[in-house]
Write an enzyme that holds these catalytic residues in place. Structure first.
Site, PDB file in Angstrom:
ATOM      1  N   LYS B 119     -25.777  19.539 -98.396  1.00 27.17           N
ATOM      2  CA  LYS B 119     -26.151  18.137 -98.948  1.00 27.17           C
ATOM      3  C   LYS B 119     -27.082  18.617 -99.549  1.00 27.17           C
ATOM      4  CE  LYS B 119     -23.615  14.627 -96.714  1.00 27.17           C
ATOM      5  NZ  LYS B 119     -23.407  13.544 -95.925  1.00 27.17           N
ATOM      6  N   GLU B 203     -33.920  10.207 -98.876  1.00 27.02           N
ATOM      7  CA  GLU B 203     -34.176   9.425-100.299  1.00 27.02           C
ATOM      8  C   GLU B 203     -34.172   8.014-100.278  1.00 27.02           C
ATOM      9  OE1 GLU B 203     -29.564  11.307-101.855  1.00 27.02           O
ATOM     10  OE2 GLU B 203     -28.889   9.741-100.875  1.00 27.02           O
ATOM     11  N   ARG B 295     -12.434  17.958 -98.513  1.00 28.46           N
ATOM     12  CA  ARG B 295     -10.673  17.794 -98.473  1.00 28.46           C
ATOM     13  C   ARG B 295      -9.781  17.091 -98.680  1.00 28.46           C
ATOM     14  NH1 ARG B 295     -13.597  13.193 -96.509  1.00 28.46           N
ATOM     15  NH2 ARG B 295     -15.033  12.950 -96.009  1.00 28.46           N
TER      16      ARG B 295
END
Lengths: 167, 504
Positions: B119, B203, B295
């Protein structure tokens, strides 16, 4: 008329049942129901003007039921091995058990700590999720039987408390 | 029709393995199951044309053992592997080893998995691509002071997330500076256990967000389209339990903008095959890129219901080098679809995992009702794997009808022996805030903490139905009599077709 007794949440509940054609007429408490068989383990019933499909299966002295997606069990008191339904450790508020077999991630208290009801006691990992187990009583930590990283079952208490006398 | 592949090995278990095998049947391709000692009796094993035993129950020795799975494919002559979701689905090493062994991996290539799986790196890439992101740390960190500074800069509340994360594992919300350090440690432990990587980052936590994601499909001929949004805001412990499409919060204009950005994300990662771009949408209509899942997603069926596209069939076709069978302009959202996840957990007791033997199993059916199930009568639900047992999906002309149909279908879906959250989800679906479409990710905390107990009714009706069962001689236990007939999975699929009308 066939009268039967079941244990629900520690209380005895009676039900008397009679066949009405292919249906069953049942009285329980002050309520009366008409059940219609709908296939293996399935019955339909009109409750408060609303038709429900119920599933019930007997297994090892217990009746497993789904009514309007409420899932619960009744115990047959005549079966051997009846030990009082509900939570297996319902009475032992002085002991902290793992909710599932798993691994102890972190014990959050030490022997001698005074703890209060709902205080987090231990984090157990099962099914790849961490589950926090809270105290169900006010008291003092008497014994800790495992360490971080240990595997635990649901039968051996992880933490034992000395319960504080009620004020 | 000439076969796209000789044989497809499905490197997964439970409902998604069954789902993929369905797609194999649709395409006339034989499927191969793999199974651990715990899954000898599992539905996915019995569904496949053949099966290969992997080893003991722990995932590391079975469903996560790359070499064993590739050897299994070689042994049975499978030229393709579908990874499903979870396990090895987002493992770039697995994708690489498949390719090296001459096996087609159904999914994006290892490079894209690697980039989007991290990420921290994918954030940097997406800033460059011009996709909006949540303010926070620019990269991973170990030093507590870096976290403290980043938290002060972004402003509390903040969120700790695993760099390799997903499914709510390794995630913590922090409201005050005092909570920061314990939350980082807890997130690192969970991340280490779940992903074997304890890298976490921080974050800003967006208050009152919705979780909106876009389905992406890209082929090897430069075509990349989105198949609209899914709203997945109803979550417990940061895991989705109810998903729907379309979202009540997304109008045509917003849908086109978010969809275009989702395609931008996929293109920036040189993405191929099916993927999902996740966004947070705040109350003022701003959206932020979260991550791209490389996926097929658990909740893919709701997209299939409203678009009429079989996404897993499309995945297989694309992996075989075919062009997408549709373009952006030909795609439409038709009606409304909802999915409820049926986990082995107690919805009345803080979603505690539940184990046991399936003592009774019967599925709902009817137009617009679909069940993707990995369980069957007599199966043992243990603690070795993710607790998802099945998914219930409904499709109706509009949202109100879909809600009503879902409640009825949940009530008709009977699983005894293991607890589920069926009742909890019905109470969500019946809640005025849900009906109004006020679905934010804090929905459950906000609306579901005070629920009425209905124990009074249960006592009498429970005793009454138990008395019927006792009188009727119903006493079949797990595995003793297998007379209930769970519908075969391929019977439950597909009430739709492209350009078809909804028949109800």
């Amino acid at each position: 008329m066939n009268s039967l007794e079941f244990i629900f949440d520690g209380d005895v509940v009676e039900a008397s049942v009679e066949r009405a054609g292919e249906n069953f007429r049942v009285k329980s408490g002050d309520k009366e129901f008409l059940f219609r068989p709908e296939g293996e383990n399935l019955f339909s019933c009109l409750v408060n003007g609303h038709k429900s499909l119920l599933a019930v299966v007997a297994h090892q002295g217990k009746y497993y039921i789904d009514y309007d997606s409420h899932q619960f069990e009744l115990t047959d008191p005549s079966e051997d091995g009846f030990a009082g339904g509900g939570d297996a450790h319902g009475g032992d508020k002085d002991k902290i058990f793992a909710p599932m077999p798993g691994k102890i991630v972190k014990i959050l208290v030490s022997v001698g700590d005074s703890v209060s009801i709902k205080q987090p006691m231990v984090v157990v990992e099962a099914m790849k999720m961490e589950n926090q187990v809270n105290s169900r009583a006010n008291g003092t930590v008497k014994a800790i039987n495992f360490s971080d990283g240990d595997q635990v079952d649901t039968e051996t208490p992880i933490i034992e408390l000395e319960i504080a006398p009620e004020e | 029709m000439s076969r796209l592949f000789k044989k497809i090995l499905v490197a997964n278990r439970s409902e998604i393995a069954v789902r993929v095998m369905n797609a194999c049947r649709t395409l006339g391709i034989p499927s191969v199951a793999v199974y651990s000692d715990a899954d000898q009796n599992a539905r996915h094993r019995l569904m496949a044309d053949e099966s290969v035993h992997l080893g003991p129950p722990p995932p590391r020795e079975s469903y996560l053992d790359i070499d064993k799975i590739i050897a299994a494919a070689k042994d049975v002559g499978a030229d393709t592997i579908h990874p499903g979701y979870g396990f090895l689905a987002e493992n770039p090493e697995f994708a690489t080893k498949c390719t090296k062994a001459g096996i087609t991996f159904i999914g994006p290539d290892a490079e894209a998995i690697k980039l989007l799986g991290n990420k921290v790196e994918s954030r940097i890439k997406m800033v460059d691509a011009g996709v909006p992101l949540i303010p926070g740390m620019k990269g991973a960190a170990k030093d507590p002071n870096q976290f403290k500074n980043a938290a002060d800069e972004a402003g509390y509340p903040v969120m700790i997330k695993a760099a390799a994360g997903g499914g709510g594992k390794g995630m913590r919300v922090v409201h005050t500076p005092e909570e920061l350090q314990p939350a980082i440690e807890a997130a690192q432990r969970e991340a280490l256990n779940a992903f074997n990587d304890d890298t976490v980052y921080l974050e800003k936590y967006i208050v009152k967000p919705r979780h909106i994601e876009f389905q992406i499909m890209a082929d090897h001929h430069g075509n990349c389209v989105h198949l609209f949004e899914r709203e997945c805001s109803i979550q417990r412990r940061h895991q989705k339990i109810i998903e729907e499409t379309p979202s009540t919060a997304v109008d045509h204009d917003l849908r086109m903008r978010m969809g275009a950005d989702a395609v931008k994300v996929a293109k920036a990662a040189n993405y191929k095959n099916a993927g999902t771009v996740e966004f947070l949408l705040d109350e003022s209509g701003h959206y932020y890129f979260l991550e791209m899942n490389t996926r097929i997603q658990v909740e893919h069926p709701i997209t299939e219901m409203v678009t009429g596209i079989d996404l897993v069939v499309e995945q297989i076709r694309v992996a075989a080098g075919e062009k997408l069978s549709f373009d952006q302009e030909s795609l439409r959202q038709r009606g409304h679809a909802i999915e409820c996840r049926i986990y082995a957990e107690d919805g009345e007791n803080n979603f505690m995992p539940s184990t046991g033997s399936i003592l009774h199993y019967s599925e709902p059916s009817g137009p617009g009702v679909r069940v993707d199930s990995g369980i069957r009568l007599g199966m043992e639900i243990g603690i070795d794997y993710d607790p998802i047992m099945a998914k219930l999906i409904v499709h109706a002309p509009d949202r109100d009808l879909a809600i009503g149909k879902m409640i009825q279908a949940l009530n008709e879906y009977k699983i005894l022996g293991v607890r589920t959250s069926k009742r909890f989800m019905i109470d969500v679906l019946n809640h005025p805030a849900f009906i109004k479409g006020e679905t934010f990710t804090d929905f459950i905390e906000l609306n579901m903490s005070e629920r009425e107990s209905s124990e009074d009714v249960l006592r009498e009706i429970g005793a009454a139905v138990a008395a019927c069962a006792a009188t009727n001689g119903n006493s079949s236990g797990a595995g003793e009599t297998v007379s209930s007939s769970p519908m075969t999975p391929w019977q439950t699929i597909g009430q739709w077709e492209i350009g078809g009308t909804i028949n109800e």
